[in-house]
Enzyme design. Sequence first.
Site, PDB file in Angstrom:
ATOM      1  N   TYR A 116      45.582  40.733  36.638  1.00  0.00           N
ATOM      2  CA  TYR A 116      44.312  41.365  37.002  1.00  0.00           C
ATOM      3  C   TYR A 116      43.315  41.275  35.837  1.00  0.00           C
ATOM      4  CZ  TYR A 116      41.028  44.965  38.571  1.00  0.00           C
ATOM      5  OH  TYR A 116      39.893  45.648  38.959  1.00  0.00           O
ATOM      6  N   LYS A 163      39.733  39.331  35.722  1.00  0.00           N
ATOM      7  CA  LYS A 163      38.459  40.037  35.523  1.00  0.00           C
ATOM      8  C   LYS A 163      37.751  39.562  34.250  1.00  0.00           C
ATOM      9  CE  LYS A 163      38.414  42.436  39.245  1.00  0.00           C
ATOM     10  NZ  LYS A 163      37.351  42.286  40.246  1.00  0.00           N
ATOM     11  N   SER A 197      34.976  44.496  35.796  1.00  0.00           N
ATOM     12  CA  SER A 197      35.750  45.711  35.498  1.00  0.00           C
ATOM     13  C   SER A 197      35.624  46.027  34.017  1.00  0.00           C
ATOM     14  CB  SER A 197      37.229  45.461  35.846  1.00  0.00           C
ATOM     15  OG  SER A 197      38.040  46.529  35.411  1.00  0.00           O
ATOM     16  N   ASP A 237      38.532  34.825  54.302  1.00  0.00           N
ATOM     17  CA  ASP A 237      39.514  34.940  53.222  1.00  0.00           C
ATOM     18  C   ASP A 237      38.927  34.171  52.045  1.00  0.00           C
ATOM     19  OD1 ASP A 237      41.572  34.655  51.424  1.00  0.00           O
ATOM     20  OD2 ASP A 237      43.082  34.161  52.927  1.00  0.00           O
ATOM     21  N   VAL A 238      38.606  34.875  50.974  1.00  0.00           N
ATOM     22  CA  VAL A 238      37.905  34.207  49.866  1.00  0.00           C
ATOM     23  C   VAL A 238      38.762  33.156  49.168  1.00  0.00           C
ATOM     24  CG1 VAL A 238      36.356  36.174  49.442  1.00  0.00           C
ATOM     25  CG2 VAL A 238      38.487  35.981  48.130  1.00  0.00           C
ATOM     26  N   ASP A 290      35.332  39.938  55.098  1.00  0.00           N
ATOM     27  CA  ASP A 290      36.627  40.503  54.675  1.00  0.00           C
ATOM     28  C   ASP A 290      37.745  39.879  55.489  1.00  0.00           C
ATOM     29  OD1 ASP A 290      38.730  42.393  53.766  1.00  0.00           O
ATOM     30  OD2 ASP A 290      37.045  43.620  53.087  1.00  0.00           O
TER      31      ASP A 290
HETATM   32  N1  NAD Z   1      38.751  50.936  42.181  1.00  0.00           N
HETATM   33  C1  NAD Z   1      38.593  50.731  40.879  1.00  0.00           C
HETATM   34  O1  NAD Z   1      38.885  51.606  40.046  1.00  0.00           O
HETATM   35  C2  NAD Z   1      38.010  49.438  40.388  1.00  0.00           C
HETATM   36  C3  NAD Z   1      37.664  49.345  39.023  1.00  0.00           C
HETATM   37  C4  NAD Z   1      37.114  48.153  38.545  1.00  0.00           C
HETATM   38  C5  NAD Z   1      36.926  47.089  39.404  1.00  0.00           C
HETATM   39  N2  NAD Z   1      37.285  47.205  40.716  1.00  0.00           N
HETATM   40  C6  NAD Z   1      37.065  46.050  41.573  1.00  0.00           C
HETATM   41  O2  NAD Z   1      36.288  46.437  42.683  1.00  0.00           O
HETATM   42  C7  NAD Z   1      36.562  45.548  43.763  1.00  0.00           C
HETATM   43  C8  NAD Z   1      36.846  46.364  45.009  1.00  0.00           C
HETATM   44  O3  NAD Z   1      38.033  47.118  44.798  1.00  0.00           O
HETATM   45  P1  NAD Z   1      38.316  48.511  45.549  1.00  0.00           P
HETATM   46  O4  NAD Z   1      38.801  49.451  44.525  1.00  0.00           O
HETATM   47  O5  NAD Z   1      37.181  48.885  46.398  1.00  0.00           O
HETATM   48  O6  NAD Z   1      39.611  48.090  46.403  1.00  0.00           O
HETATM   49  P2  NAD Z   1      39.872  48.091  47.981  1.00  0.00           P
HETATM   50  O7  NAD Z   1      41.301  47.665  48.111  1.00  0.00           O
HETATM   51  O8  NAD Z   1      39.464  49.393  48.573  1.00  0.00           O
HETATM   52  O9  NAD Z   1      38.897  46.954  48.530  1.00  0.00           O
HETATM   53  C9  NAD Z   1      39.137  45.591  48.296  1.00  0.00           C
HETATM   54  C10 NAD Z   1      38.640  44.805  49.497  1.00  0.00           C
HETATM   55  O10 NAD Z   1      38.820  43.406  49.234  1.00  0.00           O
HETATM   56  C11 NAD Z   1      39.335  42.817  50.407  1.00  0.00           C
HETATM   57  N3  NAD Z   1      40.076  41.590  50.111  1.00  0.00           N
HETATM   58  C12 NAD Z   1      41.259  41.451  49.447  1.00  0.00           C
HETATM   59  N4  NAD Z   1      41.638  40.175  49.444  1.00  0.00           N
HETATM   60  C13 NAD Z   1      40.686  39.476  50.097  1.00  0.00           C
HETATM   61  C14 NAD Z   1      40.527  38.116  50.436  1.00  0.00           C
HETATM   62  N5  NAD Z   1      41.440  37.204  50.095  1.00  0.00           N
HETATM   63  N6  NAD Z   1      39.419  37.737  51.120  1.00  0.00           N
HETATM   64  C15 NAD Z   1      38.491  38.651  51.496  1.00  0.00           C
HETATM   65  N7  NAD Z   1      38.576  39.964  51.214  1.00  0.00           N
HETATM   66  C16 NAD Z   1      39.678  40.365  50.532  1.00  0.00           C
HETATM   67  C17 NAD Z   1      40.260  43.888  50.993  1.00  0.00           C
HETATM   68  O11 NAD Z   1      40.583  43.638  52.367  1.00  0.00           O
HETATM   69  C18 NAD Z   1      39.420  45.140  50.777  1.00  0.00           C
HETATM   70  O12 NAD Z   1      38.539  45.379  51.857  1.00  0.00           O
HETATM   71  C19 NAD Z   1      37.731  44.668  43.323  1.00  0.00           C
HETATM   72  O13 NAD Z   1      37.227  43.437  42.864  1.00  0.00           O
HETATM   73  C20 NAD Z   1      38.319  45.454  42.179  1.00  0.00           C
HETATM   74  O14 NAD Z   1      38.998  44.649  41.267  1.00  0.00           O
HETATM   75  C21 NAD Z   1      37.823  48.347  41.224  1.00  0.00           C
END
Ligand code: NAD
Length: 263
Positions: free
Chosen positions: A147, A151, A134, A59-60, A38
């Site tokens: 977004y 996705k 998603s 950082d991805v 992360d």
């Molecule tokens: N929460 C939802 O409802 C939901 C629904 C569908 C999909 N998603 C997907 O699930 C995944 C996680 O989301 P979440 O809801 O847990 O959000 P979150 O913000 O809690 O977690 C996202 C994580 O990704 C990390 N991150 C962001 N940019 C980064 C980078 N450049 N390099 C490395 N790490 C990085 C952040 O620091 C964080 O720890 C995402 O891909 C999101 O699109 C979430």
Amino acid sequence: MHLKFTGKTAIVTGGASGIGLAISKALAGAGADAWIFDLPSEKLAEIASSSGARACFADVTNRESLEAAFAQAPDPDVVVINAGIASASRLDQTSAEIWNRTIAVNLTGAFHTLQIAADRMKPLRKGAIVMTASTNSYDGEPDLIAYNASKAGLLGLLHTAANELGPYGIRVNAVCPGLIRTRLTEPQFARPEHLSTYFSEIPLGRGGEPEEVANTVLFLASDLASYITGATLFVDGGQMCSKFGTWKSEDAVFERDHWKQKT
Ligand SMILES: NC(=O)c1ccc[n+]([C@@H]2O[C@H](COP(=O)([O-])OP(=O)(O)OC[C@H]3O[C@@H](n4cnc5c(N)ncnc54)[C@H](O)[C@@H]3O)[C@@H](O)[C@H]2O)c1
């Protein structure tokens, strides 16, 4: 066969928060040597150790940073491509900066992670990769053009990688969460009137918890899913099968973020 990952190394990008953290905890709890990749933060090491995982800054969007992180970990048996961001903005207000950043993290970052993971797994002739896609990979939601495109793009990575990596014994699958309670969705969960409308169209009548997504990821990453590749699994309470909505206030009440039938 069980959901056991003893002796396996698992890497989770974006594993320090929300869904990724739940996945990291679940993998560590199931015996994996779990690694959280992360963004640099003071809390990363603390978050990782409290969840039974190891932490690595990555950082991805930065290939070198990601390669350096992979170089620190053993060859992975499981890689969860989960890091993601979202910025709400209308089509006519989406700047090139928002577009580029969202695509860089959610899609190009996934490509880099996938490519490095495949390089590490191919010589082993085994491995499981799971992406966090998603419901928005399939349908439209206003104000999320970048977004949603990112996705949807993940499905292209998924289908292509499943074809190319199958011959190496590597499975590639995706989970498609609906609305899950995390930092990303805090603004939506803070508006009960919004939730009551949103969840009236979800057969299970509620949003999801990160652990419910994690359970599904563990299944897809495990040997229980040994004949599954190129698949998407919705973790959405039935949202994607609900055409006309499910819950009506005549025979149901919305309490504590949850629709329930009147008794
Ligand atoms: N929460 C939802 O409802 C939901 C629904 C569908 C999909 N998603 C997907 O699930 C995944 C996680 O989301 P979440 O809801 O847990 O959000 P979150 O913000 O809690 O977690 C996202 C994580 O990704 C990390 N991150 C962001 N940019 C980064 C980078 N450049 N390099 C490395 N790490 C990085 C952040 O620091 C964080 O720890 C995402 O891909 C999101 O699109 C979430």
